[in-house]
Scaffold this motif. Sequence first.
Motif, short mmCIF file in Angstrom:
data_model
loop_
_atom_site.label_atom_id
_atom_site.label_comp_id
_atom_site.label_asym_id
_atom_site.label_seq_id
_atom_site.Cartn_x
_atom_site.Cartn_y
_atom_site.Cartn_z
N ILE A 1 7.32 5.04 -17.31
CA ILE A 1 7.92 4.13 -18.56
C ILE A 1 7.37 3.94 -20.09
CG2 ILE A 1 8.48 1.90 -18.86
CD1 ILE A 1 9.38 1.22 -15.95
N VAL A 2 6.45 4.35 -19.76
CA VAL A 2 5.01 3.82 -20.81
C VAL A 2 5.60 5.62 -21.37
CG1 VAL A 2 2.71 4.14 -22.07
CG2 VAL A 2 3.56 1.88 -20.54
N TYR A 3 5.38 6.19 -20.84
CA TYR A 3 5.47 8.17 -21.31
C TYR A 3 6.85 8.29 -21.93
CZ TYR A 3 6.17 12.32 -21.67
OH TYR A 3 5.68 13.76 -22.43
N PHE A 4 8.03 7.69 -21.07
CA PHE A 4 9.12 8.09 -21.69
C PHE A 4 9.33 7.19 -22.66
CE2 PHE A 4 9.89 10.59 -17.77
CZ PHE A 4 9.74 11.38 -18.45
N MET B 1 16.65 -0.35 -17.37
CA MET B 1 17.16 -0.43 -18.43
C MET B 1 18.46 -0.22 -19.01
SD MET B 1 14.89 2.97 -18.41
CE MET B 1 14.61 4.01 -20.09
N ALA B 2 19.57 -0.23 -18.34
CA ALA B 2 20.70 -0.39 -18.20
C ALA B 2 21.03 -2.43 -18.85
CB ALA B 2 21.71 0.47 -17.83
N LYS B 3 19.85 -2.94 -18.66
CA LYS B 3 20.30 -4.27 -18.33
C LYS B 3 21.67 -5.13 -17.73
CE LYS B 3 18.46 -4.83 -22.09
NZ LYS B 3 17.66 -3.68 -23.46
N VAL B 4 21.87 -4.18 -16.47
CA VAL B 4 22.86 -4.06 -15.67
C VAL B 4 22.42 -5.71 -14.04
CG1 VAL B 4 24.49 -3.04 -13.97
CG2 VAL B 4 24.60 -2.76 -16.25
N GLU B 5 23.15 -6.57 -13.92
CA GLU B 5 22.56 -7.20 -12.70
C GLU B 5 22.73 -6.27 -11.62
OE1 GLU B 5 21.37 -9.87 -12.04
OE2 GLU B 5 21.35 -10.30 -14.32
N PHE B 6 21.49 -5.89 -10.45
CA PHE B 6 21.85 -4.87 -9.97
C PHE B 6 23.45 -5.63 -8.48
CE2 PHE B 6 21.08 -3.81 -5.20
CZ PHE B 6 20.30 -2.68 -5.52
N GLY B 7 23.23 -6.37 -8.71
CA GLY B 7 24.73 -7.06 -7.92
C GLY B 7 25.82 -6.46 -8.37
N ASP B 8 25.87 -6.55 -9.57
CA ASP B 8 27.00 -5.73 -10.27
C ASP B 8 27.11 -4.27 -10.13
OD1 ASP B 8 28.23 -8.29 -11.35
OD2 ASP B 8 27.40 -8.04 -12.61
N HIS B 9 26.12 -3.47 -9.85
CA HIS B 9 25.62 -2.22 -10.03
C HIS B 9 26.02 -1.91 -8.25
CE1 HIS B 9 24.42 1.63 -9.75
NE2 HIS B 9 23.65 1.63 -8.87
N THR B 10 25.90 -2.44 -6.81
CA THR B 10 26.08 -2.58 -6.27
C THR B 10 27.35 -2.52 -5.74
OG1 THR B 10 23.58 -3.08 -5.35
CG2 THR B 10 24.98 -2.83 -3.50
N GLY C 1 1.16 -1.54 -0.05
CA GLY C 1 -0.17 0.17 -0.17
C GLY C 1 1.01 1.23 0.34
N ASN C 2 1.98 1.14 0.75
CA ASN C 2 2.92 3.20 0.54
C ASN C 2 3.70 2.55 -0.38
OD1 ASN C 2 1.91 3.28 3.55
ND2 ASN C 2 3.46 1.63 4.22
N LEU C 3 3.35 1.54 -1.02
CA LEU C 3 4.28 1.81 -2.40
C LEU C 3 3.94 1.37 -3.60
CD1 LEU C 3 7.48 -0.30 -1.55
CD2 LEU C 3 7.30 2.12 -1.93
N ALA C 4 2.53 1.47 -3.55
CA ALA C 4 1.69 1.70 -4.96
C ALA C 4 1.43 2.74 -5.89
CB ALA C 4 0.27 0.94 -4.26
N PRO C 5 1.42 3.66 -5.34
CA PRO C 5 1.82 5.04 -5.84
C PRO C 5 2.77 5.05 -6.38
CG PRO C 5 0.77 5.40 -3.47
CD PRO C 5 1.25 4.11 -3.71
N THR C 6 4.11 4.69 -5.99
CA THR C 6 5.78 4.59 -6.91
C THR C 6 5.30 3.74 -7.84
OG1 THR C 6 6.55 4.81 -4.73
CG2 THR C 6 7.65 4.19 -6.40
N ALA C 7 4.99 2.29 -7.81
CA ALA C 7 5.13 1.47 -8.65
C ALA C 7 4.40 1.77 -10.08
CB ALA C 7 4.56 0.11 -7.98
N ALA C 8 2.68 2.70 -9.60
CA ALA C 8 2.00 3.18 -10.39
C ALA C 8 3.04 4.81 -11.17
CB ALA C 8 0.73 3.97 -9.91
N ALA D 1 6.53 -3.75 -22.34
CA ALA D 1 6.32 -4.72 -20.98
C ALA D 1 7.02 -5.06 -20.08
CB ALA D 1 4.84 -5.23 -21.82
N ASP D 2 7.92 -5.10 -21.45
CA ASP D 2 9.11 -5.79 -20.25
C ASP D 2 9.51 -5.09 -18.92
OD1 ASP D 2 10.73 -8.08 -19.91
OD2 ASP D 2 12.47 -7.27 -21.09
N ASN D 3 10.00 -3.44 -19.37
CA ASN D 3 10.48 -2.60 -18.40
C ASN D 3 9.28 -2.84 -17.86
OD1 ASN D 3 13.40 -2.43 -19.10
ND2 ASN D 3 13.05 -0.46 -21.34
N VAL D 4 8.48 -2.16 -17.84
CA VAL D 4 7.40 -2.46 -17.19
C VAL D 4 6.64 -3.08 -15.57
CG1 VAL D 4 5.06 -1.31 -16.68
CG2 VAL D 4 5.87 -0.41 -18.61
N LEU D 5 7.24 -4.73 -16.51
CA LEU D 5 7.24 -5.65 -15.48
C LEU D 5 7.87 -5.82 -14.45
CD1 LEU D 5 4.99 -8.28 -14.91
CD2 LEU D 5 5.88 -9.74 -16.33
#
Length: 465
Positions: A67-70, A432-441, A54-61, A319-323
């Motif tokens: 993503i669709v807009y840009f 969007m950059a197709k980078v693993e989160f672990g690599d980025h971290t 519930g707290n993060l739903a607005p952020t997800a929306a 849709a892939d990025n959105v999901l």
Amino acid sequence: MLTILGFAMIATFLVLIMMKKMSPIAALVLIPALFCVAVGKGAKLGDYVIEGVGNLAPTAAMLMFAIVYFGVMIDVGLFDPIVRGILRFCKADPMRIVVGTAVLAAIVSLDGDGSTTFMITVSAMYPLYKRLKMSLVVMTGVAATANGVMNTLPWGGPTARAATALKLDAGDIFVPMIPALGVGLLAVILLAVVLGRRERKRLGTLTLAPDEARVTESEQVLVTAGGGDRPHRSTGGAGTDSGTADDGADEGFKGLDPHRATLRPKLYWFNAALTIALLTAMIMEVMPIPVLFLLGAALALTVNFPHMPDQRARIAAHADNVLNVSGMVFAAAVFTGVLTGTGMVDHMADWLVGAIPQGMGPHMALVTGVLSIPLTYFMSNDGFYFGVVPVLAEAGAAHGVSPLEIARASLVGQPLHMSSPLVPAVYVLVGMAKVEFGDHTRFTVKWAAITSLVVLGAGLLFGII
């Protein structure tokens, strides 16, 4: 006990994703679920998750429709001139490209929204990194750190939270911090130069072939300096741990094909005006950001693609990025829901504050600045600014330390915060950059922490903190 389990849960999550033993989505869901059971509150897991969602739903929306807009704006060619301009500036020089990434991310960050910043920055820079086979984690690391420094803008979030928590004026907090933040931004530019030179050394200096100077960016031919007339094209291969992912046949430049059917040159100024109006409305807080992007996406689709099959095709294309991104956000809701609902966050904060020696009382501003670096990484901004900062301010007031100094010091950790697994925007960046989160971290944390320390040092030197 909750303090130990809270730190253990975060550490387990970070270790597993950096070692690539689990995907971020699976780790965000399963690890907190296990720890929730371990603290004896498994029966309340559902309540914690629903509250977190519930707290993060607005952020997800917001992320879904942003993503669709840009994505539509990229499809219709709004950012093509930006890419052409950056390419002319960069001249296929890896160092210039990394510096350009930092500058672009800093400029776009003026809108105050990290997700927007990352979408525009990656859209513009990703093709250049792909074509030159540059490390994509360099792009994500520099962009996240630059955005972290700029995230301290009064409308960016942290400053407003600090002002609200301590009942101060946001301008009184932010304006004196400008010199220190300016030094932080210079540190990011310097970091970009260092990383760019490293990439230049790894790849060799690349230049555009003289007879290709007028060719569009999707058709550029690159030659190695000193390599004579032999052209070099970046074509493909496998991804590497450095973040240089190549998927064959110039995948990165497909989205900027100058002859793609989705281009709408006659609507360019409409799309530019719509984007400027959207960002202006965000800054002025005319409506909630999710509503603005929902309206913007609907209008952009309707005007640029009036036929239903075309609209469906554009939505399907993104849709892939959105999901991926929205799925990551809802998974993060499990993590934050359990961390907050079980009381782990409160116990962690109390333990850290209680661990501060009494003798450090007169130096609480410095203590706050140092603590803000790890705490804003391991906690949400809400948890830190509303849960920890007021306690630190109270301790400082007892020794004559101004709440304004505490508030300014609390902003120091933002460069690192923007790469936190609790920040939804970072999943837009790595997705969007197709980078693993672990690599980025693994790549970014050390540089972002150094940048935060530079801001803290500058604040102390200028007498701001």
